[in-house]
Design a protein around this motif. Structure first.
Motif, PDB file in Angstrom:
ATOM      1  N   TYR A 226      42.162  41.428  44.986  1.00  0.00           N
ATOM      2  CA  TYR A 226      40.945  40.616  45.085  1.00  0.00           C
ATOM      3  C   TYR A 226      39.912  41.292  45.987  1.00  0.00           C
TER       4      TYR A 226
ATOM      5  N   ARG B 202      40.447  31.487  45.708  1.00  0.00           N
ATOM      6  CA  ARG B 202      39.965  32.229  44.539  1.00  0.00           C
ATOM      7  C   ARG B 202      40.888  33.398  44.205  1.00  0.00           C
ATOM      8  N   ALA B 203      41.363  34.103  45.242  1.00  0.00           N
ATOM      9  CA  ALA B 203      42.258  35.244  45.024  1.00  0.00           C
ATOM     10  C   ALA B 203      43.554  34.812  44.354  1.00  0.00           C
TER      11      ALA B 203
ATOM     12  N   ASN C 107      44.140  35.389  40.683  1.00  0.00           N
ATOM     13  CA  ASN C 107      44.481  36.722  40.178  1.00  0.00           C
ATOM     14  C   ASN C 107      45.988  36.914  40.132  1.00  0.00           C
TER      15      ASN C 107
ATOM     16  N   GLU D 185      38.147  31.981  49.796  1.00  0.00           N
ATOM     17  CA  GLU D 185      38.453  33.213  49.069  1.00  0.00           C
ATOM     18  C   GLU D 185      39.950  33.347  48.805  1.00  0.00           C
TER      19      GLU D 185
ATOM     20  N   VAL E  13      47.143  39.396  43.715  1.00  0.00           N
ATOM     21  CA  VAL E  13      46.294  38.833  44.770  1.00  0.00           C
ATOM     22  C   VAL E  13      45.695  39.929  45.643  1.00  0.00           C
TER      23      VAL E  13
ATOM     24  N   ARG F 261      33.111  39.673  45.189  1.00  0.00           N
ATOM     25  CA  ARG F 261      32.385  40.235  44.047  1.00  0.00           C
ATOM     26  C   ARG F 261      31.092  40.931  44.450  1.00  0.00           C
TER      27      ARG F 261
END
Length: 218
Positions: free
Chosen positions: A113, A103-104, A107, A100, A110, A116
């Motif tokens: 985040y 994935r963050a 953005n 994660e 960050v 989802r």
């Protein structure tokens, strides 16, 4: 306590080969300075809790000169308590696993985040007309407070394609008592054995849509 320096160094080594980053450095006390090529740099803090992540594990990370935008825990199977999540989100910052964190980092912000699926369910709960408030008990467990004199309902999210009795029992062992086991995925099914196992615990099993309807009833 501060963060975990050993885990911070491990994360830095893992991210060094990622082409999105100009540099990733463990800078002591469990903190990482991460410089991205396409977005502003950010600070992460690493911890290494193996069971339940509590407020005492995360609050000190925000007390010093550095304030991380992401708190990452290794190993990934640890449980995040609701009060610890509240501290992180109030900072404001984000939390999660090593995956994660990666994935963050896509953005620009960050700290904004959010997982989802968990965010979807929490938002849906808060927007339900009968729900007056939501308390995050654990990462996958929410207590829903209801209007009209209706009692609270504790909801546990179950990530399974076909929810089985084993899934229900595992969730109970992991998080304790709950009233509703809700299948996260809209695909697959809830087995009769899962429903029977929940009933033995004084709980029920639901799809998301069925739970939304159930919330209107005593």
């Amino acid at each position: 306590m501060a963060g975990d320096e050993g885990i911070a160094k491990w994360i830095a080594e893992k991210l060094q080969g990622d082409s999105r980053f100009a540099s990733v450095n463990a800078v002591g006390a469990g903190y990482l300075d991460i410089v991205r090529k396409d977005h502003p740099p950010f600070t992460a803090a690493a911890i290494g809790i193996r069971e339940v992540i509590l407020p005492a594990h995360v609050a000190p990370l925000f007390d010093g000169e550095r304030s991380p935008e992401f708190v990452v825990n290794v190993p990934s199977k640890a449980i995040w308590s609701g009060p610890a999540i509240d501290i992180i989100h109030d900072a404001p910052a984000a939390f999660g696993t090593f995956g994660e964190l990666s994935r963050a980092a896509r953005n620009e912000d960050v700290g904004s985040y959010r997982h989802r699926e968990y965010q979807f369910f929490e938002q849906a709960f808060r927007q339900h007309t009968v729900v007056s408030g939501v308390t995050r008990v654990y990462d996958k467990v929410f207590r829903l407070h209801r209007h009209r004199g209706l009692g609270d309902i504790t909801v546990a999210l179950v990530d399974a394609y076909d929810m089985s009795a084993e899934d229900v029992r595992y969730t109970r062992d992991l998080y304790g008592k709950f009233d509703a086991a809700v299948k996260i995925s809209s695909y697959g099914s809830i087995t009769s054995a899962a429903s029977d196992a929940a009933k033995m615990m004084g709980a029920e099993t639901f799809t998301f849509g069925d739970l939304m309807g159930r919330l209107n009833k005593p």
